[in-house]
Design a protein around this motif. Structure first.
Motif, PDB file in Angstrom:
ATOM      1  N   LEU A 265       0.840  -1.201   0.000  1.00  0.00           N
ATOM      2  CA  LEU A 265       0.000   0.000   0.000  1.00  0.00           C
ATOM      3  C   LEU A 265       0.880   1.258   0.000  1.00  0.00           C
ATOM      4  O   LEU A 265       0.646   2.189  -0.793  1.00  0.00           O
ATOM      5  CB  LEU A 265      -0.940  -0.020   1.221  1.00  0.00           C
ATOM      6  CG  LEU A 265      -1.858   1.188   1.378  1.00  0.00           C
ATOM      7  CD1 LEU A 265      -2.729   1.389   0.137  1.00  0.00           C
ATOM      8  CD2 LEU A 265      -2.751   1.049   2.616  1.00  0.00           C
ATOM      9  N   ILE A 266       1.907   1.274   0.860  1.00  0.00           N
ATOM     10  CA  ILE A 266       2.787   2.454   0.912  1.00  0.00           C
ATOM     11  C   ILE A 266       3.425   2.681  -0.461  1.00  0.00           C
ATOM     12  O   ILE A 266       3.426   3.809  -0.979  1.00  0.00           O
ATOM     13  CB  ILE A 266       3.883   2.280   1.999  1.00  0.00           C
ATOM     14  CG1 ILE A 266       3.241   2.289   3.397  1.00  0.00           C
ATOM     15  CG2 ILE A 266       4.940   3.381   1.889  1.00  0.00           C
ATOM     16  CD1 ILE A 266       4.186   1.937   4.544  1.00  0.00           C
ATOM     17  N   ARG A 267       3.910   1.602  -1.075  1.00  0.00           N
ATOM     18  CA  ARG A 267       4.560   1.759  -2.393  1.00  0.00           C
ATOM     19  C   ARG A 267       3.550   2.178  -3.467  1.00  0.00           C
ATOM     20  O   ARG A 267       3.906   2.847  -4.420  1.00  0.00           O
ATOM     21  CB  ARG A 267       5.249   0.451  -2.807  1.00  0.00           C
ATOM     22  CG  ARG A 267       6.407   0.114  -1.899  1.00  0.00           C
ATOM     23  CD  ARG A 267       7.484  -0.715  -2.602  1.00  0.00           C
ATOM     24  NE  ARG A 267       8.502  -1.058  -1.634  1.00  0.00           N
ATOM     25  CZ  ARG A 267       8.475  -2.151  -0.868  1.00  0.00           C
ATOM     26  NH1 ARG A 267       7.492  -3.026  -0.999  1.00  0.00           N
ATOM     27  NH2 ARG A 267       9.429  -2.378   0.007  1.00  0.00           N
ATOM     28  N   GLY A 268       2.299   1.769  -3.282  1.00  0.00           N
ATOM     29  CA  GLY A 268       1.254   2.159  -4.251  1.00  0.00           C
ATOM     30  C   GLY A 268       0.899   3.639  -4.149  1.00  0.00           C
ATOM     31  O   GLY A 268       0.428   4.250  -5.102  1.00  0.00           O
ATOM     32  N   ILE A 269       1.124   4.204  -2.963  1.00  0.00           N
ATOM     33  CA  ILE A 269       0.770   5.625  -2.764  1.00  0.00           C
ATOM     34  C   ILE A 269       1.961   6.529  -3.082  1.00  0.00           C
ATOM     35  O   ILE A 269       1.827   7.531  -3.786  1.00  0.00           O
ATOM     36  CB  ILE A 269       0.312   5.893  -1.305  1.00  0.00           C
ATOM     37  CG1 ILE A 269      -0.846   4.986  -0.916  1.00  0.00           C
ATOM     38  CG2 ILE A 269      -0.085   7.347  -1.144  1.00  0.00           C
ATOM     39  CD1 ILE A 269      -1.215   5.078   0.573  1.00  0.00           C
ATOM     40  N   LEU A 270       3.140   6.178  -2.518  1.00  0.00           N
ATOM     41  CA  LEU A 270       4.301   7.068  -2.668  1.00  0.00           C
ATOM     42  C   LEU A 270       4.983   6.853  -4.020  1.00  0.00           C
ATOM     43  O   LEU A 270       6.069   6.271  -4.106  1.00  0.00           O
ATOM     44  CB  LEU A 270       5.284   6.872  -1.510  1.00  0.00           C
ATOM     45  CG  LEU A 270       4.781   7.323  -0.137  1.00  0.00           C
ATOM     46  CD1 LEU A 270       5.827   7.070   0.943  1.00  0.00           C
ATOM     47  CD2 LEU A 270       4.377   8.805  -0.139  1.00  0.00           C
ATOM     48  N   LYS A 271       4.310   7.255  -5.068  1.00  0.00           N
ATOM     49  CA  LYS A 271       4.860   7.164  -6.425  1.00  0.00           C
ATOM     50  C   LYS A 271       5.077   8.579  -6.940  1.00  0.00           C
ATOM     51  O   LYS A 271       4.198   9.437  -6.781  1.00  0.00           O
ATOM     52  CB  LYS A 271       3.879   6.438  -7.351  1.00  0.00           C
ATOM     53  CG  LYS A 271       3.851   4.932  -7.132  1.00  0.00           C
ATOM     54  CD  LYS A 271       3.003   4.314  -8.226  1.00  0.00           C
ATOM     55  CE  LYS A 271       2.823   2.819  -8.033  1.00  0.00           C
ATOM     56  NZ  LYS A 271       3.976   2.037  -8.368  1.00  0.00           N
ATOM     57  N   ALA A 272       6.223   8.805  -7.591  1.00  0.00           N
ATOM     58  CA  ALA A 272       6.559  10.157  -8.057  1.00  0.00           C
ATOM     59  C   ALA A 272       5.511  10.699  -9.031  1.00  0.00           C
ATOM     60  O   ALA A 272       5.148  11.875  -8.957  1.00  0.00           O
ATOM     61  CB  ALA A 272       7.941  10.153  -8.709  1.00  0.00           C
TER      62      ALA A 272
END
Ligand code: ATP
Length: 322
Positions: A265-272
């Protein structure tokens, strides 16, 4: 962003008209009383404000009274305040601090706010180190519910950070501080003002270009989730220049002990790239949140107001008054 102050609501107009009459002002602000509210102890300070605890004289409900000294506010601060009032008047959600009333005098403005007496998320994380998995899920889901609602009526918060996430005494999340919020006429309207706190700022805010509002709130949700789960911030640096670089490069790493579904979830949100970030509905339906049994439905609207009466824990007692 070019939009002027929102028009006064009927309630503001009424209080403004009442306050034109000197006698009414004296009746409204008598000693430690503002309108129907008896003012008690200090809760905190902001740049232009003092926040005090107050009680409704008849219902005894507690409220937070935000007192603003208009003589100290420059035009920019006054514009932000108008926005804060405009956004808060439009928002009625169980996970958003309610603005009950605005009392205005020539020098001061009193915002009568729903009282959130359980402290803020930043202090809670600092004192507990980090939140346990269940507390993270329950807190995150409630913030998401507030954001989904806000974005649904085209309000972008633009200053989501742990200090602005408050709790009631019974642990319900209340998103606060709408000073940087903006109401966009449609969801694809572009904005160009840098707002908020740098550690929570999305990469597009550091580029000299327009950005779409909702995605900056989504990014800040990713930073908040990382902070709740790990007790540390994803982007840290000694200088502003280095912090900016870290955020623009999306240079963070999730500790391996964070549960897999939460890491995803974190990687899905913190995208440039803003367009690649998870949508709020996707977050609400993700594997990490779904197994949680919430003590209340985070999406169910529960009307609150001083006259309707909050739970017993939010009410003043006779001892509090003296
Ligand atoms: P600034 O205006 O500089 O950004 P701020 O947003 O923290 O600062 P305020 O919103 O005036 O300033 O809040 C000051 C303090 O009062 C904060 O510690 C905040 O947690 C507390 N506070 C604000 N609103 C409430 C509320 N509704 N219930 C309980 N505490 C509140």
């Amino acid at each position: 962003d070019g939009d002027g102050p929102p028009p006064l609501s009927p309630l503001q107009k009424l209080t403004t008209d009442m306050c034109k009459d000197e006698k009414t002002i004296k009746e409204l602000i008598i000693g430690r009383r503002v309108g129907f509210y008896k003012v008690r102890g200090e809760i905190g300070y902001g740049t232009f404000s003092r926040v005090k605890l107050a009680f409704h004289a008849l219902t005894r409900d507690k409220v937070a009274l935000k007192i603003l000294d208009r003589t100290r506010m420059d035009p920019q601060a006054q514009r932000l305040l108008s926005r804060e009032i405009g956004s808060m008047e439009a928002l009625q959600h169980p996970n958003v601090v309610r603005l009950y009333e605005v009392v205005e005098t020539p020098c001061r403005l009193y915002l009568v706010l729903e009282y959130a007496g359980g402290g803020d998320l930043h202090n809670r994380i600092c004192s507990e180190g980090k939140l346990c998995d269940t507390a993270c899920k329950i807190t995150f889901a409630q913030i998401l519910a507030a954001i989904k609602y806000m974005h649904g009526i085209n309000i972008i918060h633009r200053d989501l950070k742990a200090e602005n996430i408050l709790f009631t005494c019974s642990g319900c999340v209340k998103v606060a501080d709408f000073g940087f919020s903006t109401q966009v006429s449609n969801r694809s309207a572009a904005l160009d003002t840098f707002c908020g706190s740098p550690p929570y700022a999305a990469p597009e805010l550091f580029r000299d270009e327009c950005y779409l509002g909702p995605q900056v709130d989504v990014w800040a949700m990713g930073v908040l989730l990382f902070f709740m789960v790990t007790g540390t911030m994803p982007f840290r640096a000694e200088t502003m220049g280095k912090l900016r670089r870290c955020i623009m490069d999306c240079a963070y790493s999730v500790p391996p002990w964070v549960p897999g579904p939460c890491q995803r979830l974190i990687r899905g949100i913190l995208k440039a790239a803003p367009a690649e970030r998870c949508a709020v509905d996707q977050m609400l339906g993700c594997d990490w949140l779904l197994p949680v049994e919430f003590p209340w439905s985070p999406l169910a609207a529960r009307p609150l107001g001083p006259l309707r009466g909050p739970p017993e824990s939010e009410r003043g007692s006779l001892e509090d008054e003296e």
